[in-house]
Write a protein that holds these residues in place. Structure first.
Motif, PDB file in Angstrom:
ATOM      1  N   ASP A  70      -2.329  -1.725  -2.894  1.00 28.02           N
ATOM      2  CA  ASP A  70      -2.176  -3.176  -2.861  1.00 28.02           C
ATOM      3  C   ASP A  70      -2.419  -3.631  -1.428  1.00 28.02           C
ATOM      4  OD1 ASP A  70      -1.714  -5.716  -3.794  1.00 28.02           O
ATOM      5  OD2 ASP A  70       0.438  -5.453  -4.094  1.00 28.02           O
ATOM      6  N   LEU A  71      -2.859  -4.876  -1.302  1.00 27.40           N
ATOM      7  CA  LEU A  71      -3.210  -5.391   0.018  1.00 27.40           C
ATOM      8  C   LEU A  71      -3.009  -6.902   0.014  1.00 27.40           C
ATOM      9  CD1 LEU A  71      -6.201  -4.176   1.992  1.00 27.40           C
ATOM     10  CD2 LEU A  71      -5.970  -6.605   1.665  1.00 27.40           C
ATOM     11  N   SER A  72      -2.313  -7.398   1.009  1.00 22.92           N
ATOM     12  CA  SER A  72      -2.155  -8.837   1.174  1.00 22.92           C
ATOM     13  C   SER A  72      -2.850  -9.190   2.485  1.00 22.92           C
ATOM     14  CB  SER A  72      -0.676  -9.225   1.234  1.00 22.92           C
ATOM     15  OG  SER A  72      -0.544 -10.608   1.457  1.00 22.92           O
ATOM     16  N   GLU A  73      -3.956  -9.858   2.376  1.00 22.24           N
ATOM     17  CA  GLU A  73      -4.827 -10.136   3.529  1.00 22.24           C
ATOM     18  C   GLU A  73      -4.034 -10.716   4.705  1.00 22.24           C
ATOM     19  OE1 GLU A  73      -8.264  -9.328   5.119  1.00 22.24           O
ATOM     20  OE2 GLU A  73      -8.031  -9.099   2.959  1.00 22.24           O
ATOM     21  N   GLY A  74      -4.124 -10.027   5.851  1.00 20.40           N
ATOM     22  CA  GLY A  74      -3.461 -10.471   7.066  1.00 20.40           C
ATOM     23  C   GLY A  74      -1.990 -10.138   7.149  1.00 20.40           C
ATOM     24  N   ARG A  75      -1.430  -9.476   6.104  1.00 18.55           N
ATOM     25  CA  ARG A  75       0.009  -9.231   6.090  1.00 18.55           C
ATOM     26  C   ARG A  75       0.402  -7.770   5.924  1.00 18.55           C
ATOM     27  NH1 ARG A  75       2.567 -12.498   1.758  1.00 18.55           N
ATOM     28  NH2 ARG A  75       4.456 -11.813   2.788  1.00 18.55           N
ATOM     29  N   TRP A  76      -0.113  -7.096   4.890  1.00 21.31           N
ATOM     30  CA  TRP A  76       0.292  -5.716   4.652  1.00 21.31           C
ATOM     31  C   TRP A  76      -0.706  -4.952   3.781  1.00 21.31           C
ATOM     32  CZ3 TRP A  76       0.664  -5.786  -0.529  1.00 21.31           C
ATOM     33  CH2 TRP A  76       1.225  -6.892  -1.163  1.00 21.31           C
ATOM     34  N   ILE A  77      -0.571  -3.617   3.882  1.00 22.15           N
ATOM     35  CA  ILE A  77      -1.343  -2.686   3.060  1.00 22.15           C
ATOM     36  C   ILE A  77      -0.333  -1.699   2.472  1.00 22.15           C
ATOM     37  CG2 ILE A  77      -3.121  -0.882   3.027  1.00 22.15           C
ATOM     38  CD1 ILE A  77      -4.331  -2.251   5.541  1.00 22.15           C
ATOM     39  N   LYS A  78      -0.306  -1.589   1.143  1.00 21.58           N
ATOM     40  CA  LYS A  78       0.599  -0.641   0.480  1.00 21.58           C
ATOM     41  C   LYS A  78      -0.206   0.568   0.019  1.00 21.58           C
ATOM     42  CE  LYS A  78       3.931  -4.026  -1.139  1.00 21.58           C
ATOM     43  NZ  LYS A  78       4.585  -4.637  -2.320  1.00 21.58           N
ATOM     44  N   MET A  79       0.381   1.747   0.222  1.00 20.45           N
ATOM     45  CA  MET A  79      -0.288   2.997  -0.110  1.00 20.45           C
ATOM     46  C   MET A  79       0.585   3.883  -0.981  1.00 20.45           C
ATOM     47  SD  MET A  79      -1.791   3.595   3.659  1.00 20.45           S
ATOM     48  CE  MET A  79      -0.907   2.288   4.467  1.00 20.45           C
ATOM     49  N   ARG A  80      -0.068   4.773  -1.701  1.00 18.34           N
ATOM     50  CA  ARG A  80       0.621   5.757  -2.523  1.00 18.34           C
ATOM     51  C   ARG A  80       0.178   7.138  -2.057  1.00 18.34           C
ATOM     52  NH1 ARG A  80       4.908   6.228  -5.199  1.00 18.34           N
ATOM     53  NH2 ARG A  80       4.654   4.049  -5.708  1.00 18.34           N
ATOM     54  N   TYR A  81       1.157   7.993  -1.746  1.00 22.38           N
ATOM     55  CA  TYR A  81       0.885   9.373  -1.348  1.00 22.38           C
ATOM     56  C   TYR A  81       1.012  10.266  -2.569  1.00 22.38           C
ATOM     57  CZ  TYR A  81       1.263   7.948   3.491  1.00 22.38           C
ATOM     58  OH  TYR A  81       1.057   7.337   4.691  1.00 22.38           O
ATOM     59  N   HIS A  82       0.106  11.227  -2.675  1.00 18.04           N
ATOM     60  CA  HIS A  82       0.195  12.173  -3.778  1.00 18.04           C
ATOM     61  C   HIS A  82      -0.463  13.479  -3.379  1.00 18.04           C
ATOM     62  CE1 HIS A  82      -4.034  11.407  -4.989  1.00 18.04           C
ATOM     63  NE2 HIS A  82      -3.769  10.203  -4.528  1.00 18.04           N
ATOM     64  N   GLY A  83       0.009  14.528  -3.989  1.00 14.61           N
ATOM     65  CA  GLY A  83      -0.541  15.843  -3.720  1.00 14.61           C
ATOM     66  C   GLY A  83       0.510  16.907  -3.922  1.00 14.61           C
ATOM     67  N   GLU A  84       0.154  18.110  -3.610  1.00 13.27           N
ATOM     68  CA  GLU A  84       1.052  19.244  -3.766  1.00 13.27           C
ATOM     69  C   GLU A  84       2.247  19.139  -2.821  1.00 13.27           C
ATOM     70  OE1 GLU A  84       0.490  23.990  -3.305  1.00 13.27           O
ATOM     71  OE2 GLU A  84      -1.258  22.847  -3.937  1.00 13.27           O
TER      72      GLU A  84
END
Length: 120
Positions: A70-84
């Motif tokens: 997810d991304l809110s222009e000029g405000r924040w970027i949300k990320m999801r981590y995944h893996g072993e």
């Protein structure tokens, strides 16, 4: 075995948010300034940044992936981590501050494995 990890870090930058945001938003440019100890590679590019995926390969550890959800222009970027190694979320936030901008990163993940539990 899973170990919860919650962390937050912030830095004040002496530039206005409208100057800082394009650097944060340039997802393809992350490998140019990301710490060398956490080798980062862009493996997928999504429309308008959403779905962009990175592989992060820390020295002396297994690689994991991070995907922009997810991304809110000029405000924040949300990320999801995944893996072993990791599973969870992260958020890169930009706010105006006195004399510039504040960039904050919040991490909320569960690390897997006995070594992580031992080190925690």
């Amino acid at each position: 075995m899973q170990t919860p990890i919650r962390a937050s870090d912030a830095i004040d930058i002496p530039f206005a948010s409208d100057i800082v945001w394009p650097v944060l938003r340039d997802l393809m440019g992350y490998p140019r300034w990301w710490p060398a100890s956490l080798r980062l590679r862009v493996i997928a590019v999504g429309a308008a940044g959403l779905g962009t995926e990175f592989e992060v390969r820390p020295r002396a550890s297994r690689a994991f992936r991070c995907r922009v959800e997810d991304l809110s222009e000029g405000r924040w970027i949300k990320m999801r981590y995944h893996g072993e190694l990791l599973e969870g979320s992260g958020m890169l936030r930009l706010e105006a501050s006195d004399g510039g901008s504040r960039v904050t990163y919040e991490l909320d993940v569960r690390a897997r494995g006995w070594l992580v539990a031992l080190l925690a």
